[in-house]
Design an enzyme around this catalytic site. Structure first.
Site, short mmCIF file in Angstrom:
data_model
loop_
_atom_site.label_atom_id
_atom_site.label_comp_id
_atom_site.label_asym_id
_atom_site.label_seq_id
_atom_site.Cartn_x
_atom_site.Cartn_y
_atom_site.Cartn_z
N ASP A 92 0.87 -1.32 0.10
CA ASP A 92 0.03 0.10 0.16
C ASP A 92 0.79 1.24 -0.13
O ASP A 92 0.35 2.48 0.13
CB ASP A 92 -0.97 0.15 1.26
CG ASP A 92 -0.28 -0.15 2.50
OD1 ASP A 92 0.90 -0.64 2.60
OD2 ASP A 92 -0.85 0.09 3.52
N GLU A 93 2.17 1.24 -0.12
CA GLU A 93 2.77 2.36 -0.25
C GLU A 93 4.22 2.10 -1.04
O GLU A 93 4.70 1.05 -1.11
CB GLU A 93 3.25 2.97 1.10
CG GLU A 93 3.94 1.79 1.97
CD GLU A 93 4.39 2.49 3.47
OE1 GLU A 93 4.68 3.62 3.37
OE2 GLU A 93 4.62 1.84 4.28
#
Length: 357
Positions: free
Chosen positions: A102-103
């Site tokens: 997610d990043e």
């Protein structure tokens, strides 16, 4: 000077669940098991005001938020959505360093889009994620990775924070030292005992004085206080192991360590699940009260099949530590190495391929 963008998906797992199930929208969603030994993998923004956080025991989360809806994690689906996000990144730059599903950090010093600034690139990426995937992301834009990651947290959710070179001090100096990477509870307490509560007070210290107290870590603290981070974005960075460690609130004897080993095994297991990896070698790391580092490892015929199995294997390694009965330990860590891709993963992403090639 580099132009770095850090993109962080907002409550990623919970947001994917809410997007795919309209009945969950606007409700406090907790991704994770609801059993007595389960932990929270992720929490929606509706659940967070109740104090629910990732890695919290699910039993406690249910007490804090009685109306929460528990949803079991579906990492194969999250990986598929992560690949779609990654494809959006690739329209703008090939220099992408994923940190998790997610990043990621992106170097947009030179980019493909013909846009006038790194800020415009970040906004274009966030708009594409919103329009194409019906999800939101927050972004930080700064001259280096350290500052960009701090900035992406500043206006969450669905926000952007730009730290221009001339604004570094205004952004950085008021921050509490706990916001610096690597400053956990124990280090925060040590720094506060020296009168260091924020970055401004940390910057007042000379590098040699910090190194005298904290060794090489003191030098890193000095650099962070001045906003220095020379690390480039590394799109092909191989990952050879996954681990988690924690400094204990107090020094403990060996017989008191299994619950803490289990907690670190659970964190390591969840990190491995995020990137679709498993490992056959289990590693136990201990640091004694006098700062000696002890490691024990064992390679198994088959990788541990669950967080509980990983915890059992790590606790078994504790028996291989020579202990007089008077030894005390200040840190425990659990790791996995000899990584391979899990069977349930779909065709590997570029991030996954670098893990296993």
């Amino acid at each position: 000077m580099r132009k770095i963008v850090h993109i962080d998906m907002d409550a990623f797992y919970a947001s994917v669940e809410q997007r795919d199930d309209p009945g969950l929208r606007g409700r406090p969603v907790i991704v994770g098991g609801a059993g007595p030994r389960s932990v929270v993998t992720a929490a929606s923004y509706e659940a967070r005001p109740y104090g629910v956080r990732s890695a919290m025991p699910s039993v406690r989360a249910a007490r804090l938020c009685p109306d929460a809806v528990f949803v079991p994690p579906d990492f194969a689906r999250y990986r598929a959505v992560s690949q779609q996000v990654r494809a959006i990144f690739a329209r703008y730059t090939p220099l992408i360093e994923p940190l998790s599903l997610d990043e990621a950090h992106l170097d947009v010093t030179e980019h493909r889009a013909g846009l006038p600034s790194a800020t415009a690139v970040a906004e274009a990426i966030r708009s594409a994620i919103r329009e194409e995937l019906q999800l939101t992301a927050s972004a930080g834009v700064a001259p280096n990775k350290f500052l960009a990651k701090l900035a992406s947290d500043a206006n969450k959710p669905d926000g952007i924070c730009v730290v221009r070179p001339e604004r570094i001090d205004a952004f950085l100096l008021p921050l509490p030292v706990a916001r610096l990477p690597g400053v956990g509870r124990v280090m925060q307490t040590k720094l506060e005992a020296l009168g260091i509560s924020d970055v401004a007070s940390l910057r007042a210290w000379r590098r040699e004085d910090l190194e005298a107290r904290f060794g090489r870590w003191g030098g890193r603290l000095y650099e962070l206080a001045w906003g220095i981070d020379e690390r480039p974005v590394q799109p092909d960075r191989p990952r050879k192991s996954i681990s988690a460690e924690d400094t204990l609130p107090e020094d403990l004897p060996a017989e008191a360590l299994p619950p803490h080993i289990g907690r670190m095994a659970d964190k390591t297991w969840r990190s491995a699940q995020k990137v679709g990896a498993r490992g056959r070698t289990v590693v136990l790391k201990l640091k004694t009260a006098d700062f000696r580092i002890l490691t024990r490892r064992a390679t198994q015929a088959q990788p541990p099949a669950s967080a509980e199995a990983l915890a059992r294997a790590a606790i078994e390694l504790l028996a291989r530590v020579e202990d007089t009965g008077e030894e005390r330990y200040r840190l425990v860590g659990v790791g996995l190495s000899q990584l391979e891709r899990t069977d349930e993963a779909t065709a590997p992403t570029s991030e996954q391929r670098t893990l296993f090639e």
